[in-house]
Design a protein around this motif. Sequence first.
Motif, short mmCIF file in Angstrom:
data_model
loop_
_atom_site.label_atom_id
_atom_site.label_comp_id
_atom_site.label_asym_id
_atom_site.label_seq_id
_atom_site.Cartn_x
_atom_site.Cartn_y
_atom_site.Cartn_z
N PHE A 384 0.92 -1.39 -0.10
CA PHE A 384 -0.10 -0.07 0.02
C PHE A 384 0.88 1.17 -0.04
N TYR A 385 1.85 1.15 0.85
CA TYR A 385 2.88 2.35 0.89
C TYR A 385 3.32 2.74 -0.46
N MET A 386 3.74 1.60 -1.26
CA MET A 386 4.46 1.93 -2.45
C MET A 386 3.20 2.26 -3.67
N LYS A 387 2.00 1.87 -3.48
CA LYS A 387 1.10 2.35 -4.28
C LYS A 387 0.67 3.78 -4.11
N THR A 388 0.89 4.30 -2.84
CA THR A 388 0.53 5.71 -2.75
C THR A 388 1.77 6.52 -3.08
N ARG A 389 2.88 6.00 -3.68
CA ARG A 389 3.71 6.68 -4.32
C ARG A 389 3.74 6.52 -5.68
N GLY A 390 2.65 6.14 -6.23
CA GLY A 390 2.19 5.80 -7.61
C GLY A 390 2.67 4.62 -8.18
N ILE A 391 3.51 3.73 -7.60
CA ILE A 391 4.11 2.42 -7.93
C ILE A 391 3.00 1.43 -8.16
#
Lengths: 446, 252
Positions: A384-391
Amino acid sequence: MTQTNIKNKTFADLYSGTKDFLLPNIVRKKSTNLFDKIKLPNNKTENWRKFNSDSIFKHNYKLGKKLSVETKDLDSLSFFEPSGNYVILVNGFFHSGNVKNTDLNNNIFIGSLKDAQKTHSEIISGRLNTQNTETENYFSVLNDAYAKDGAFIYVPENVILDEPIYIMHFIQSDNGNIFSQNRNLIIAGKNTAFKIIHTYHSLSSDFSFNNSLTDIFADEKAQLEYYLFEGEGNTAAHVNNININSEKGSSFKSNIVTFCGSVVRNNIYAEFKNEFAEVNLQGIYMPDKEQTVDNFIEIKHAKPNCRSNQIFKGIIDNKAVAVFTGKVFVAKDAQKTDSAQSNQNLLLTDYARVHSRPQLEIYADDVVCSHGSTTGQLDNEALFYMKTRGIPEKRAKTMLMKAFLRDVTDKINVTGYREYVNFLISKRLKGQSPESLCSVKVCPSC
Amino acid sequence: MLKITDLKAEVDGKEILRGINLEVKPGEVHAIMGPNGSGKSTLASVLAGRDIFKVTGGKVEFKGKNLLNLIPEERSREGIFLAFQYPVEIPGVSITNFMRAAVDEHRKHKGFDPMNASQFLRYMKEKKALVELDAKLEGRAVNEGFSGGEKKKNEIFQMAMLEPDLAILDETDSGLDIDALKVVANGVNKLKTKENATIVITHYQRLLDYIVPDIIHVLYNGRIVKTGGRELALELEKYGYDEIKKEADKRF
């Protein structure tokens, strides 16, 4: 030659009429007798409970012949250096080899074990037939009884090699399913330091069953790095017995990448024959589809003041199965033993399975032994953390899986080989099938 | 820029947000304050797209788009950034690789080619200087073994790298000593422009000494129960949340 069903002890039939076996007849007689008594491992055989022998023995096989391999087939193996030190074997038979000319005439031997029996009999004799009740199993005895050739690497005292020695095995079928065996002997003489890259590949898509046995001797103060790559195709079964003998002050570091194979069993036995030695075993495995990877490791701390470390990590996809057994035996007198073991698994689907069994048997009272095993899924918080950075999810997952394997892959100390392994891992994690990646004939970089 | 209308959300069947209304315009800094358990962090998570929270009503418009229809990575690329209260450790993934992937994806979304390695490292260096991030952090894995202060600084660094239109800082002040707090606040202020907006979520008014909000909202029991200017924070500092709670309990 017709194909034979080898389930019913018909190896004798399979080998009938052939000659030139590796071990002396007197030893072989013992082995063939013993082989008749040993049962094929099944789910009730201790140490082999999860081993799926049916998938190997349901096929009919014929013996692999001494065939040729074309140099263009080696092109996709980007780590390989044809001007370097190497030995190539096909279906267990010596094919070609090279010892790089050096200024020092060091009497290094890199070639056929069968040939070396004539020229290096004194060195080989005491070290070829060293199986004991601890290392003996159905497949090792089978190898004792019928193996015909394999690689012999001998690096005599005080020699230090910067470049790696390659041992490359190929399975090649001329038509039909192949059974082959290879018997390898690696001797790291006193005060030597070198690296071995030992690889297995298949050149055909027929079913194959490869029964390997490698004896490794790390003599006093030898420093050996042993990289094993199992990249036989998705229709290949491989049982790999590896026995390590560690002498005083020696260091043996290995890294096993099990990348392909329908059923792979690594049977690794390491014994400290003297004090102050170190054995470091690392491995990664990435079974997919319905593959099974079974690592069985036994380390015998027979002497005091030795260190052993095991780190095995696996990513298990689809309906694949991974088995890990890490046994550490510490004898009564083996004080100051320092032993650590860790097995970590990532399951990518609900159907993927792991059986992880750490086992410690300790009879000394002044030792440090640790073990740990974890099995889980990718960390959702991190995702989730990575997704919130656009990944995007797929890229984030690939990054997390690579990161999971990184502490093992980073320890590969040969740049070209490390890059090859990382390249295959990246492709695999991006979803490329193991069949296409493990086929030597398809250039993976194309 | 952001328009939240009657937003309701629950977790495990328990309603946490009970009808939030909030409008944020470009150039504004909003502070959302409130007692523990009032729903502040839930609001931040819902805006970032965390799937454990179920939106049961209302709508959220971001730059004219229905935000609730976007997955988290799309929200990020559209310009929403959440600075986590508890930034996640990712062993084995270096900050450099992590940011490279993020910046790549943002550029791709905007129709730009990825930066080459040297461009990227220059860009990273520039942003690091801006938020006063120690050089030694870049070789390390994301947040792994970082102190509380380092983790929060790293969040602000990521914000600088991604240049969001709307940054949501979730309890960024928690666990920070005064020096780290100043560095973090300073970073946020430097990144402030007339075009972007910031939502600062905090329990204490301390952070608001450094990041000065235009508008302050008090969130209680899943609703915004009071909105005011800068003076509201000082009032809360002096009298606590009790008065506002009492008043709200009467109304709802």
